[in-house]
Scaffold this motif. Structure first.
Motif, mmCIF file in Angstrom:
data_model
loop_
_atom_site.group_PDB
_atom_site.id
_atom_site.type_symbol
_atom_site.label_atom_id
_atom_site.label_comp_id
_atom_site.label_asym_id
_atom_site.label_seq_id
_atom_site.Cartn_x
_atom_site.Cartn_y
_atom_site.Cartn_z
ATOM 1 N N LYS A 41 -7.651 7.145 -1.241
ATOM 2 C CA LYS A 41 -6.756 7.002 -2.399
ATOM 3 C C LYS A 41 -5.516 6.189 -1.988
ATOM 4 N N PRO A 42 -5.697 4.900 -1.731
ATOM 5 C CA PRO A 42 -4.578 4.082 -1.252
ATOM 6 C C PRO A 42 -3.556 3.738 -2.330
ATOM 7 N N TYR A 43 -3.874 3.971 -3.599
ATOM 8 C CA TYR A 43 -2.978 3.579 -4.686
ATOM 9 C C TYR A 43 -2.030 4.690 -5.128
ATOM 10 N N PRO A 135 1.489 1.584 1.005
ATOM 11 C CA PRO A 135 1.634 0.165 0.637
ATOM 12 C C PRO A 135 0.965 -0.205 -0.693
ATOM 13 N N GLN A 136 -0.240 0.250 -0.930
ATOM 14 C CA GLN A 136 -0.920 -0.071 -2.186
ATOM 15 C C GLN A 136 -0.272 0.653 -3.370
ATOM 16 N N ALA A 137 0.268 1.843 -3.124
ATOM 17 C CA ALA A 137 0.961 2.585 -4.187
ATOM 18 C C ALA A 137 2.241 1.862 -4.583
ATOM 19 N N ASN A 140 1.176 -0.590 -7.004
ATOM 20 C CA ASN A 140 0.745 0.107 -8.208
ATOM 21 C C ASN A 140 1.937 0.554 -9.058
ATOM 22 N N PHE A 141 2.981 1.084 -8.404
ATOM 23 C CA PHE A 141 4.133 1.630 -9.123
ATOM 24 C C PHE A 141 5.295 0.641 -9.224
ATOM 25 N N GLY A 142 5.210 -0.472 -8.505
ATOM 26 C CA GLY A 142 6.271 -1.468 -8.570
ATOM 27 C C GLY A 142 7.559 -1.035 -7.911
ATOM 28 N N GLN A 143 7.473 -0.113 -6.998
ATOM 29 C CA GLN A 143 8.658 0.347 -6.264
ATOM 30 C C GLN A 143 8.235 0.803 -4.878
#
Length: 160
Positions: A41-43, A135-137, A140-143
């Motif tokens: 779950k990298p995001y 890093p991928q999150a 995903n979240f733009g922060q």
């Protein structure tokens, strides 16, 4: 404690400590840690750069300044219910900050009845840990950081 309540112009009550929440509900930390460790779950989830959420290493990283903190304090201009879940109590306040801007923050309490203390004209203070996302999150979240409420306090009398 990170919030310095003795420096306030009016008496303040500490209504939320993350450390107390984790004592009562240790599963909250376990689920967050599991998400951090889940490479499938990298995001979503925290990166764990400064220790797994809620561990001694994580709290030491806060104490030693490796995890940045965000302090927000202001006068409550509005208290209301935000979100889609029906609620009998306010869960969000708009704070008028010293610089004249309005900041919306969630109400955090260890005791549900303390949410009634958040009234217009009263002061509220909160401190967040800015814990790094995976890093991928981040994409995903733009922060880069997730804001984790550590402490929250509210005045016991109006400030205005």
């Amino acid at each position: 404690m990170l919030l310095k309540l003795e420096n306030s112009k009016v008496p303040m009550k500490m209504v939320y400590l993350l450390s107390e929440k984790l004592k009562v509900n240790p599963e909250y930390a376990s689920l967050t840690q599991a998400l951090t460790l889940d490479s499938t779950k990298p995001y979503v989830g925290l990166n764990g750069t400064n220790g797994l959420f809620g561990t001694k290493e994580w709290w030491d990283s806060i104490e030693q300044g490796r995890i940045p903190l965000l302090f927000i304090s202001g006068v409550i201009k509005r208290a209301y219910v935000a979100g889609q879940d029906p609620s009998n109590f306010n869960n969000t306040v708009d704070l008028l900050l010293e610089d004249g801007t309005i900041q919306s923050v969630g109400i955090y309490t260890n005791k549900k009845e303390d949410s009634k203390l958040f009234k217009i004209g009263y002061n509220a203070s909160i401190v967040y840990a800015l814990d790094e996302l995976k890093p991928q999150a981040m994409l995903n979240f733009g922060q880069k950081y997730n804001q984790i409420a550590l402490e929250m306090a509210v005045s016991l009398e109006p400030i205005e």
